[in-house]
Design a protein around this motif. Structure first.
Motif, PDB file in Angstrom:
ATOM      1  N   THR A  88       0.809  -1.215   0.000  1.00 21.08           N
ATOM      2  CA  THR A  88       0.000   0.000   0.000  1.00 21.08           C
ATOM      3  C   THR A  88       0.846   1.271   0.000  1.00 21.08           C
ATOM      4  N   THR A  89       2.156   1.122   0.114  1.00 19.85           N
ATOM      5  CA  THR A  89       3.078   2.264   0.055  1.00 19.85           C
ATOM      6  C   THR A  89       4.187   1.895  -0.924  1.00 19.85           C
ATOM      7  N   PRO A  90       4.929   2.876  -1.415  1.00 19.52           N
ATOM      8  CA  PRO A  90       6.050   2.538  -2.306  1.00 19.52           C
ATOM      9  C   PRO A  90       7.056   1.584  -1.658  1.00 19.52           C
ATOM     10  N   GLU A  91       7.355   1.804  -0.389  1.00 20.66           N
ATOM     11  CA  GLU A  91       8.315   0.932   0.298  1.00 20.66           C
ATOM     12  C   GLU A  91       7.775  -0.490   0.439  1.00 20.66           C
ATOM     13  N   ALA A  92       6.526  -0.620   0.853  1.00 21.87           N
ATOM     14  CA  ALA A  92       5.928  -1.948   1.004  1.00 21.87           C
ATOM     15  C   ALA A  92       5.817  -2.641  -0.351  1.00 21.87           C
ATOM     16  N   THR A  93       5.547  -1.891  -1.404  1.00 20.45           N
ATOM     17  CA  THR A  93       5.477  -2.472  -2.750  1.00 20.45           C
ATOM     18  C   THR A  93       6.842  -2.992  -3.165  1.00 20.45           C
ATOM     19  N   GLU A  94       7.886  -2.216  -2.918  1.00 21.35           N
ATOM     20  CA  GLU A  94       9.240  -2.651  -3.254  1.00 21.35           C
ATOM     21  C   GLU A  94       9.597  -3.930  -2.515  1.00 21.35           C
ATOM     22  N   ILE A  95       9.295  -3.981  -1.230  1.00 20.21           N
ATOM     23  CA  ILE A  95       9.593  -5.173  -0.440  1.00 20.21           C
ATOM     24  C   ILE A  95       8.798  -6.372  -0.960  1.00 20.21           C
TER      25      ILE A  95
END
Length: 191
Positions: A88-95
């Motif tokens: 739901t966030t760019p960081e969570a998407t990357e992970i």
């Protein structure tokens, strides 16, 4: 006399390059050469810290787990814990992209397979007390908390995959709505 090297700082630099490579191209792109290229250094520098591709892969999985743990709040609320793993966030998407790209490598390699199996077991174990708490509060139906933990982990990871492949349809808002709908449907089965 040659300049002293701060080995811890250099290892952090190499580690950051490992993350950038897997975040950009997935585990299929992770090689000693690609990490060296990201650093603008020789493969010799990378092999000083990671003697083989296997060590590099293992380290990338460790980095992914560290970053995932940092995203997940103190595990006191089941919904918050499940929502934290959604892209739901760019960081969570990357992970999430990194994790999904690791599956192929982990399925093919017995050592990495076992590491991933243990990681998923730890995640279900961390969810279990939250499920028990939700059951006690009437938010989840009675039953085996291990089975419910497994079902919730599977639902959430399935939603991760859907969102990664179709982010336009599975926006962050919709992901959270679907999670709430799923939790609500479980709550109503106990009525």
């Amino acid at each position: 006399m040659p300049a002293k090297t701060d080995h811890e700082a250099r290892r952090r630099d190499v580690s950051a390059a490992v993350w950038r490579v897997v975040a950009e191209g997935g585990f299929g792109a992770l090689t000693l050469r690609s990490v060296a290229g990201d650093l603008g250094a020789s493969t010799g520098l990378v092999t000083h810290y990671f003697g083989s591709k296997q060590e590099l892969l293992r380290h990338a999985l460790e980095l992914a787990e560290e970053r995932t743990r940092a995203l997940i709040p103190d595990l006191t609320d089941l919904r918050a814990a499940l929502a934290a793993v959604l892209p739901t966030t760019p960081e969570a998407t990357e992970i999430s992209r990194v994790w999904v790209s690791s599956w192929d490598v982990a399925l093919a390699d017995p050592e990495l397979h076992e590491l991933e199996r243990a990681r998923y077991r730890r995640w279900r174990t961390r969810l279990r007390p939250l499920v028990i708490k939700a059951q006690a509060e009437g938010d989840l139906p009675p039953g085996d908390p291990s089975d419910l933990s497994t079902a919730l982990a599977a639902f959430t990871h399935g939603l991760v995959v859907q969102a990664l492949f179709d982010p336009t349809t599975y926006t962050p808002k919709r992901q959270l709505r679907l999670l709430d709908l799923h939790l609500s449907s479980l709550r109503h089965t106990s009525d």
